[in-house]
Design a protein around this motif. Structure first.
Motif, PDB file in Angstrom:
ATOM      1  N   ILE A  82       0.841  -1.200   0.000  1.00 55.31           N
ATOM      2  CA  ILE A  82       0.000   0.000   0.000  1.00 55.31           C
ATOM      3  C   ILE A  82       0.873   1.247   0.000  1.00 55.31           C
ATOM      4  CG2 ILE A  82      -1.749   1.319   1.256  1.00 55.31           C
ATOM      5  CD1 ILE A  82      -2.889  -1.276   0.275  1.00 55.31           C
ATOM      6  N   ASN A  83       0.635   2.106  -0.961  1.00 59.80           N
ATOM      7  CA  ASN A  83       1.287   3.412  -1.021  1.00 59.80           C
ATOM      8  C   ASN A  83       0.185   4.468  -1.119  1.00 59.80           C
ATOM      9  OD1 ASN A  83       4.345   2.822  -1.431  1.00 59.80           O
ATOM     10  ND2 ASN A  83       3.324   1.444  -2.869  1.00 59.80           N
ATOM     11  N   LEU A  84       0.196   5.387  -0.167  1.00 62.07           N
ATOM     12  CA  LEU A  84      -0.899   6.348  -0.115  1.00 62.07           C
ATOM     13  C   LEU A  84      -0.452   7.611   0.596  1.00 62.07           C
ATOM     14  CD1 LEU A  84      -3.958   7.024  -0.459  1.00 62.07           C
ATOM     15  CD2 LEU A  84      -4.330   5.903   1.749  1.00 62.07           C
ATOM     16  N   GLN A  85      -0.815   8.748   0.040  1.00 63.31           N
ATOM     17  CA  GLN A  85      -0.576  10.032   0.688  1.00 63.31           C
ATOM     18  C   GLN A  85      -1.893  10.788   0.778  1.00 63.31           C
ATOM     19  OE1 GLN A  85       2.568  11.818  -1.711  1.00 63.31           O
ATOM     20  NE2 GLN A  85       4.119  11.004  -0.337  1.00 63.31           N
ATOM     21  N   ILE A  86      -2.160  11.309   1.961  1.00 62.49           N
ATOM     22  CA  ILE A  86      -3.397  12.051   2.194  1.00 62.49           C
ATOM     23  C   ILE A  86      -3.038  13.446   2.677  1.00 62.49           C
ATOM     24  CG2 ILE A  86      -5.532  12.161   3.541  1.00 62.49           C
ATOM     25  CD1 ILE A  86      -5.483   9.106   3.652  1.00 62.49           C
ATOM     26  N   LYS A  87      -3.556  14.447   1.992  1.00 59.95           N
ATOM     27  CA  LYS A  87      -3.226  15.830   2.296  1.00 59.95           C
ATOM     28  C   LYS A  87      -4.034  16.359   3.472  1.00 59.95           C
ATOM     29  CE  LYS A  87      -4.099  16.673  -2.009  1.00 59.95           C
ATOM     30  NZ  LYS A  87      -4.349  17.332  -3.314  1.00 59.95           N
ATOM     31  N   GLN A  88      -3.445  17.305   4.174  1.00 65.43           N
ATOM     32  CA  GLN A  88      -4.154  17.951   5.271  1.00 65.43           C
ATOM     33  C   GLN A  88      -5.389  18.658   4.737  1.00 65.43           C
ATOM     34  OE1 GLN A  88      -1.998  21.097   7.200  1.00 65.43           O
ATOM     35  NE2 GLN A  88      -3.358  21.155   8.958  1.00 65.43           N
ATOM     36  N   GLY A  89      -6.516  18.457   5.410  1.00 68.22           N
ATOM     37  CA  GLY A  89      -7.727  19.174   5.075  1.00 68.22           C
ATOM     38  C   GLY A  89      -8.568  18.569   3.972  1.00 68.22           C
ATOM     39  N   GLU A  90      -8.340  17.296   3.637  1.00 69.19           N
ATOM     40  CA  GLU A  90      -9.195  16.664   2.631  1.00 69.19           C
ATOM     41  C   GLU A  90     -10.033  15.563   3.259  1.00 69.19           C
ATOM     42  OE1 GLU A  90      -7.690  14.118  -0.529  1.00 69.19           O
ATOM     43  OE2 GLU A  90      -5.802  13.823   0.524  1.00 69.19           O
ATOM     44  N   ILE A  91     -11.118  15.226   2.594  1.00 69.85           N
ATOM     45  CA  ILE A  91     -11.924  14.079   2.984  1.00 69.85           C
ATOM     46  C   ILE A  91     -11.625  12.956   2.004  1.00 69.85           C
ATOM     47  CG2 ILE A  91     -14.250  13.142   3.280  1.00 69.85           C
ATOM     48  CD1 ILE A  91     -15.230  15.857   4.075  1.00 69.85           C
ATOM     49  N   PHE A  92     -11.080  11.872   2.541  1.00 68.66           N
ATOM     50  CA  PHE A  92     -10.679  10.723   1.731  1.00 68.66           C
ATOM     51  C   PHE A  92     -11.591   9.553   2.082  1.00 68.66           C
ATOM     52  CE2 PHE A  92      -8.228   6.890   0.836  1.00 68.66           C
ATOM     53  CZ  PHE A  92      -7.713   7.145  -0.418  1.00 68.66           C
ATOM     54  N   ALA A  93     -12.294   9.029   1.086  1.00 65.88           N
ATOM     55  CA  ALA A  93     -13.198   7.898   1.304  1.00 65.88           C
ATOM     56  C   ALA A  93     -12.550   6.623   0.795  1.00 65.88           C
ATOM     57  CB  ALA A  93     -14.520   8.125   0.592  1.00 65.88           C
ATOM     58  N   LEU A 131     -16.189  20.135   9.714  1.00 72.63           N
ATOM     59  CA  LEU A 131     -14.885  19.805  10.299  1.00 72.63           C
ATOM     60  C   LEU A 131     -13.782  19.981   9.266  1.00 72.63           C
ATOM     61  CD1 LEU A 131     -15.760  16.636  12.409  1.00 72.63           C
ATOM     62  CD2 LEU A 131     -14.868  18.792  13.300  1.00 72.63           C
ATOM     63  N   ARG A 132     -14.050  19.504   8.045  1.00 71.18           N
ATOM     64  CA  ARG A 132     -13.061  19.659   6.970  1.00 71.18           C
ATOM     65  C   ARG A 132     -12.754  21.134   6.726  1.00 71.18           C
ATOM     66  NH1 ARG A 132     -13.606  19.023   1.216  1.00 71.18           N
ATOM     67  NH2 ARG A 132     -15.485  20.272   1.477  1.00 71.18           N
ATOM     68  N   ALA A 133     -13.797  21.970   6.791  1.00 78.17           N
ATOM     69  CA  ALA A 133     -13.614  23.402   6.570  1.00 78.17           C
ATOM     70  C   ALA A 133     -12.723  24.033   7.630  1.00 78.17           C
ATOM     71  CB  ALA A 133     -14.972  24.110   6.534  1.00 78.17           C
ATOM     72  N   SER A 134     -12.659  23.405   8.825  1.00 78.62           N
ATOM     73  CA  SER A 134     -11.795  23.931   9.888  1.00 78.62           C
ATOM     74  C   SER A 134     -10.367  23.392   9.776  1.00 78.62           C
ATOM     75  CB  SER A 134     -12.373  23.570  11.259  1.00 78.62           C
ATOM     76  OG  SER A 134     -12.214  22.189  11.527  1.00 78.62           O
ATOM     77  N   GLY A 135     -10.101  22.553   8.773  1.00 81.86           N
ATOM     78  CA  GLY A 135      -8.752  22.045   8.556  1.00 81.86           C
ATOM     79  C   GLY A 135      -8.533  20.615   8.972  1.00 81.86           C
ATOM     80  N   VAL A 136      -9.554  19.958   9.506  1.00 83.24           N
ATOM     81  CA  VAL A 136      -9.410  18.570   9.933  1.00 83.24           C
ATOM     82  C   VAL A 136      -9.383  17.658   8.711  1.00 83.24           C
ATOM     83  CG1 VAL A 136     -10.456  16.670  11.242  1.00 83.24           C
ATOM     84  CG2 VAL A 136     -10.554  19.006  12.128  1.00 83.24           C
ATOM     85  N   THR A 137      -8.435  16.736   8.701  1.00 91.33           N
ATOM     86  CA  THR A 137      -8.360  15.717   7.656  1.00 91.33           C
ATOM     87  C   THR A 137      -9.261  14.562   8.057  1.00 91.33           C
ATOM     88  OG1 THR A 137      -6.055  16.333   7.238  1.00 91.33           O
ATOM     89  CG2 THR A 137      -6.797  14.199   6.379  1.00 91.33           C
ATOM     90  N   ILE A 138     -10.097  14.115   7.138  1.00 89.67           N
ATOM     91  CA  ILE A 138     -11.070  13.072   7.453  1.00 89.67           C
ATOM     92  C   ILE A 138     -10.880  11.888   6.522  1.00 89.67           C
ATOM     93  CG2 ILE A 138     -13.534  12.492   7.538  1.00 89.67           C
ATOM     94  CD1 ILE A 138     -14.003  15.500   8.202  1.00 89.67           C
ATOM     95  N   ILE A 139     -10.746  10.706   7.126  1.00 91.02           N
ATOM     96  CA  ILE A 139     -10.659   9.467   6.364  1.00 91.02           C
ATOM     97  C   ILE A 139     -11.803   8.587   6.813  1.00 91.02           C
ATOM     98  CG2 ILE A 139      -9.306   7.390   5.841  1.00 91.02           C
ATOM     99  CD1 ILE A 139      -7.497  10.424   7.165  1.00 91.02           C
ATOM    100  N   LEU A 140     -12.625   8.169   5.866  1.00 91.81           N
ATOM    101  CA  LEU A 140     -13.759   7.331   6.243  1.00 91.81           C
ATOM    102  C   LEU A 140     -13.852   6.110   5.341  1.00 91.81           C
ATOM    103  CD1 LEU A 140     -16.439   7.790   4.123  1.00 91.81           C
ATOM    104  CD2 LEU A 140     -16.235  10.058   5.113  1.00 91.81           C
ATOM    105  N   THR A 141     -14.286   5.006   5.946  1.00 90.69           N
ATOM    106  CA  THR A 141     -14.672   3.843   5.160  1.00 90.69           C
ATOM    107  C   THR A 141     -16.192   3.815   5.147  1.00 90.69           C
ATOM    108  OG1 THR A 141     -14.878   2.247   6.991  1.00 90.69           O
ATOM    109  CG2 THR A 141     -12.666   2.607   6.084  1.00 90.69           C
TER     110      THR A 141
END
Length: 316
Positions: free
Chosen positions: A33-44, A189-199
């Motif tokens: 697994i190779n993955l990069q998630i940026k600050q402040g995005e919602i990744f599903a 929450l995302r608008a406040s800068g929180v990074t969100i990862i959800l399944t």
């Protein structure tokens, strides 16, 4: 937390390189697994049951050990610098694990203290208010509905002011009205800068709120794409041509368009990808005119994310 609703920052919240998890019997739960998630995005993160979604979250959150590779949380290795990495993370697990006889207020404050954070009554109040829990603050958990218990889990995860919020099936067991309310809260929450990862099993959840989609299947991350790019690249459109008069067959000169005749000959359906769509549709309409086929209306339908997902994992 810095505001970054438009993903203008290049700060990496999570960086995963060459991640593998292999069980003693040789089963590969996660593979390269190779993955990069940026600050402040919602990744599903999407995938069928047993695909590795929860395993991946558990390894990032240091709940499960991995066999090889590396995971960094805002630059902190989640093994060698566990405390620094974990302090950035709030986790909402799929299972409801809140003590039944505790009050909402006590359980959220206790979660904050576990991370060594000083008491902050105003902050806890603000979380409960945003999650529509403030009027339930003195209620015992056992007295709450399943949807309210899910909100308490989110409040607990946010209690220590994390930069990253993981949600494993956040809408499981809640009705559609509450589900949409949770989506609204996640966007705030995302608008406040929180990074969100959800399944999620709810494809519409990813389609509604995610910035980027990852698809995992059999332990392999088979795709990561911006949502809009994924739907543009893999999505198909259907143009339904409502004919003025029914026809019995499609003439040979229209064969290049792969049309389907439906509704007792009253409709032609043209399926096409979104690339060069204007040219394709224009050519088809010109061809219809040349063949003296008149139509009274045109309607279109875009592929849903669910159809794209089924196409990717090869499952019905």
């Amino acid at each position: 937390m810095s505001s970054s609703p438009q993903l203008q920052t290049t700060t990496l919240a999570i960086s995963i390189q060459g991640l593998n998890k292999i069980y003693q019997g040789g089963f590969k739960a996660l593979e390269d697994i190779n993955l990069q998630i940026k600050q402040g995005e919602i990744f599903a993160l999407l995938g069928p049951n047993g695909a590795g979604k929860t395993t991946l979250i558990n390894t990032i959150c240091s709940i499960a050990k991995y066999s090889s590779g590396s995971i960094k949380i805002f630059g902190h290795d989640n093994v060698n610098s566990y405390l620094a990495a974990r302090s950035h993370i709030g986790l909402v697990p799929q299972e409801l694990t809140t003590g039944n006889f505790e009050t909402v207020w006590d359980t959220v404050n206790f979660s904050r203290s576990l991370f060594g954070k000083p008491k902050n009554t105003n902050y806890i109040k603000s979380i409960l208010e945003k999650l529509s829990l403030l009027d339930k603050k003195d209620s015992q958990i056992r007295m709450l509905s399943g949807g309210m218990k899910r909100r308490v889990m989110i409040a607990k995860a946010l209690s220590h002011e994390p930069d990253i919020l993981f949600l494993d099936e956040p809408s499981a067991g809640v009705d559609i009205e509450l589900r949409k309310s949770i989506w609204k809260e996640l966007l705030e929450l995302r608008a406040s800068g929180v990074t969100i990862i959800l399944t999620t099993h709810y494809i519409e959840e990813a389609e509604e709120i995610a910035d980027r989609i990852g698809v995992i299947n059999k332990g392999k991350l088979i795709l990561t794409e911006e949502k809009k790019d994924l739907m543009k690249k893999l999505g198909k459109k259907e143009l339904v041509i409502h004919l003025s008069n029914p026809i019995t067959k499609i003439v040979n000169s229209l064969s290049e368009f792969n049309l389907t005749l439906v509704a007792n000959g009253n409709q032609l359906v043209f399926t096409y990808t979104t690339s060069n769509e204007d040219i394709k549709v224009t050519n088809l309409l010109d061809a219809l005119k040349q063949n003296s086929i008149k139509y009274k209306d045109l309607t279109t339908r875009q592929s849903s994310l669910e159809e794209i997902f089924i196409q990717l994992v090869g499952k019905l």
